[in-house]
Design a protein around this motif. Structure first.
Motif, mmCIF file in Angstrom:
data_model
loop_
_atom_site.group_PDB
_atom_site.id
_atom_site.type_symbol
_atom_site.label_atom_id
_atom_site.label_comp_id
_atom_site.label_asym_id
_atom_site.label_seq_id
_atom_site.Cartn_x
_atom_site.Cartn_y
_atom_site.Cartn_z
ATOM 1 N N UNK A 17 87.558 32.078 7.079
ATOM 2 C CA UNK A 17 87.914 31.828 5.679
ATOM 3 C C UNK A 17 88.990 30.754 5.572
ATOM 4 N N UNK A 18 90.027 30.848 6.392
ATOM 5 C CA UNK A 18 91.111 29.872 6.344
ATOM 6 C C UNK A 18 90.589 28.475 6.650
ATOM 7 N N UNK A 19 89.769 28.367 7.679
ATOM 8 C CA UNK A 19 89.267 27.044 8.063
ATOM 9 C C UNK A 19 88.325 26.466 7.011
ATOM 10 N N UNK A 20 87.528 27.319 6.395
ATOM 11 C CA UNK A 20 86.622 26.825 5.352
ATOM 12 C C UNK A 20 87.428 26.314 4.155
ATOM 13 N N UNK A 21 88.423 27.079 3.724
ATOM 14 C CA UNK A 21 89.252 26.652 2.598
ATOM 15 C C UNK A 21 89.976 25.346 2.915
ATOM 16 N N UNK A 22 90.507 25.238 4.129
ATOM 17 C CA UNK A 22 91.228 24.028 4.511
ATOM 18 C C UNK A 22 90.300 22.816 4.542
ATOM 19 N N UNK A 23 89.066 23.027 4.992
ATOM 20 C CA UNK A 23 88.124 21.908 5.119
ATOM 21 C C UNK A 23 87.734 21.308 3.768
ATOM 22 N N UNK A 24 87.880 22.087 2.694
ATOM 23 C CA UNK A 24 87.556 21.534 1.373
ATOM 24 C C UNK A 24 88.561 20.485 0.942
ATOM 25 N N UNK A 25 89.778 20.558 1.490
ATOM 26 C CA UNK A 25 90.821 19.618 1.116
ATOM 27 C C UNK A 25 91.361 19.819 -0.290
ATOM 28 N N UNK A 26 91.051 20.951 -0.899
ATOM 29 C CA UNK A 26 91.414 21.183 -2.307
ATOM 30 C C UNK A 26 92.539 22.196 -2.479
ATOM 31 N N UNK A 27 93.060 22.751 -1.390
ATOM 32 C CA UNK A 27 94.004 23.849 -1.507
ATOM 33 C C UNK A 27 95.221 23.617 -0.608
ATOM 34 N N UNK A 28 96.329 24.198 -1.012
ATOM 35 C CA UNK A 28 97.498 24.252 -0.146
ATOM 36 C C UNK A 28 97.506 25.634 0.495
ATOM 37 N N UNK A 29 97.512 25.660 1.812
ATOM 38 C CA UNK A 29 97.366 26.920 2.542
ATOM 39 C C UNK A 29 98.544 27.100 3.487
ATOM 40 N N UNK A 30 99.215 28.227 3.346
ATOM 41 C CA UNK A 30 100.305 28.597 4.244
ATOM 42 C C UNK A 30 99.920 29.905 4.935
ATOM 43 N N UNK A 31 100.166 29.967 6.241
ATOM 44 C CA UNK A 31 99.858 31.182 7.004
ATOM 45 C C UNK A 31 101.153 31.710 7.598
ATOM 46 N N UNK A 36 103.901 33.701 18.160
ATOM 47 C CA UNK A 36 104.789 32.607 18.545
ATOM 48 C C UNK A 36 104.048 31.304 18.845
ATOM 49 N N UNK A 37 102.830 31.402 19.329
ATOM 50 C CA UNK A 37 102.025 30.206 19.584
ATOM 51 C C UNK A 37 100.667 30.345 18.893
ATOM 52 N N UNK A 38 100.667 30.280 17.563
ATOM 53 C CA UNK A 38 99.417 30.473 16.825
ATOM 54 C C UNK A 38 98.503 29.265 16.967
ATOM 55 N N UNK A 39 97.212 29.455 16.719
ATOM 56 C CA UNK A 39 96.298 28.308 16.748
ATOM 57 C C UNK A 39 96.641 27.337 15.624
ATOM 58 N N UNK A 40 96.330 26.080 15.848
ATOM 59 C CA UNK A 40 96.594 25.060 14.844
ATOM 60 C C UNK A 40 95.308 24.712 14.117
ATOM 61 N N UNK A 41 95.334 24.900 12.798
ATOM 62 C CA UNK A 41 94.197 24.548 11.968
ATOM 63 C C UNK A 41 94.594 23.381 11.069
ATOM 64 N N UNK A 42 93.774 22.356 11.069
ATOM 65 C CA UNK A 42 94.057 21.207 10.217
ATOM 66 C C UNK A 42 94.091 21.634 8.755
ATOM 67 N N UNK A 43 95.139 21.217 8.043
ATOM 68 C CA UNK A 43 95.261 21.556 6.629
ATOM 69 C C UNK A 43 95.918 22.894 6.366
ATOM 70 N N UNK A 44 96.414 23.548 7.418
ATOM 71 C CA UNK A 44 97.061 24.856 7.267
ATOM 72 C C UNK A 44 98.491 24.763 7.792
#
Length: 416
Positions: A17-31, A36-44
């Motif tokens: 869900x997070x990656x799909x929302x980020x891929x739209x480029x239409x939302x500001x997403x904070x996780x 301590x070493x979370x995965x990096x998702x573009x736009x998140x």
């Protein structure tokens, strides 16, 4: 739209869900996470917080879980307030897991922001893993400890605006007064990426040649090799399987820690305990313990498997079951309620008694002897997952429907 996701072990149930929302480029997403070493998702944007308080090892048992939950919840609320005050971020919706208390105080920060809370499991004295396996007896304190452990979801029910459980079995573990507030929808499986592959192969360090679908491969997978996921019963079935099928190899995926339940008293954990129990009745040269493997390796292993074993007590359904079904595996699984929700015996898989390793071995042997007679199960399993659990076509629209119901009309998301 502004989204705030909250999960101590990012991304948890929100990977797709997070990656799909980020891929739209239409939302500001904070996780917001403790990892301590979370995965990096573009736009998140990832924000890491530390618990404000943790109970001591010898803390009072009946309040220890709640003490830890409030320590996490208070720290998460402080981090949320900092996002608002120092960074000007106010979410339109908060989406997170209620199990560790992280959402408990969010209405103190944003009283008007809707929250969707993930309700994963409610501990019961009967009907779940407790009182299921005679090898793990309960004591007179167990009912009190379970009730105390449920304090966190009970405290979060009035906090959240909408609840979510991934299966009906998990939803129905909660008291009936929860049910109307909780909608049921799985996280979703990317069936477009988790496909069968007749050309799958894998190189093992112990062998000089790659294994393929032409080899007689049996697989077992769990995050950790533990009783909750039936590892002890799997090991008891191994002697019969390997004796009957002299060309079979067994690939075991999983770490040697404990995710659920009590630790083995044996040095070396449950694996060492079970190795000692089955002893020289197993040809260990044909058993490969692979540990926790990268996702791509895991996919190759399942794709070349001739028979995949999935065992669990009545508990949270593993992602791996639906993923294996999506990849067209022929699966022999434990005949317990959460599995029966996803799989039908003789149609999309084969179910056996959790407590009967001889029956498990016999069923696996039958699949290995006559694989073509059972090949239709893998195709039917994939068809079922595509129809009922596919992320893009089934689960995503349902989750967006629930999100849209809680936000103003101008903020609602429309699927392309």
């Amino acid at each position: 739209m502004n989204f705030l996701f909250v999960h101590q072990n990012m991304p948890g149930q929100y990977r797709e869900l997070v990656q799909w929302l980020a891929a739209t480029g239409e939302h500001r997403i904070v996780f917001l996470t403790q990892r301590q070493k979370p995965p990096k998702f573009e736009g998140v944007q990832t924000v890491i917080y530390k618990p404000h308080h943790k109970p001591k090892t010898d803390a009072y048992g009946l309040s220890k879980v709640w003490e830890e939950a409030t320590g996490a919840g208070f720290a998460a609320a402080i981090a949320a307030r900092k996002l608002d005050v120092e960074h000007g971020f106010k979410p339109d919706i908060v989406i997170g897991h209620v199990g560790w208390g992280e959402l408990t105080f969010f209405k103190q920060v944003w009283p008007d922001v809707p929250i969707i809370g993930f309700f994963e499991y409610y501990y019961r004295l009967y009907g779940g893993p407790v009182n299921f396996d005679p090898e793990e007896p309960v004591n007179e304190h167990t009912p009190f400890l379970l009730q105390a452990r449920n304090a966190t979801p009970l405290a979060n029910l009035p906090v959240i605006d909408r609840g979510l459980s991934p299966t009906y079995w998990q939803r129905d573990c909660f008291p009936e007064e929860f049910h109307d507030k909780i909608y049921v929808c799985h996280d979703g499986v990317r069936t477009d990426q988790l496909t069968p592959d007749a050309g799958a192969s894998l190189t093992l360090g112990r062998l000089d040649w790659p294994i393929t679908r032409d080899d007689e491969i049996v697989t077992y997978m769990a995050r950790n090799l533990e009783r909750m996921r039936g590892f002890h019963q799997f090991m008891r079935a191994l002697p019969g399987i390997l004796e009957a099928r002299p060309n079979a190899r067994v690939l075991v995926i999983g770490g040697n820690e404990v995710s659920y339940g009590a630790k083995s008293k044996q040095p070396g954990g449950l694996r060492a305990e079970m190795e000692a129990e089955v002893g020289d009745r197993v040809d260990w040269d044909r058993v490969h313990f692979l540990g926790q493997v990268p996702f791509e390796s895991y996919k190759s292993i399942i794709r070349l498997s001739r028979c995949h074993i999935y065992l669990t007590m009545p508990f949270v359904l593993s992602w791996s079951l639906l993923e294996s079904m999506s990849m067209g595996a022929t699966i022999v699984a434990a005949d317990v309620a959460p599995v029966r929700e996803a799989m039908t015996h003789g149609k999309t898989g084969l179910l056996v008694d959790f407590f009967d390793p001889d029956a498990l071995a016999a069923q696996v042997i039958e699949v290995l002897e006559r694989p073509q007679e059972f090949a239709h199960l893998g195709k039917a399993a994939r068809d079922h997952v595509v129809r009922e659990y596919d992320f893009l076509t089934k689960c995503l629209p349902r989750h967006l429907e629930e999100i849209n119901a809680l936000v103003p009309e101008e903020k609602r998301i429309v699927l392309p």
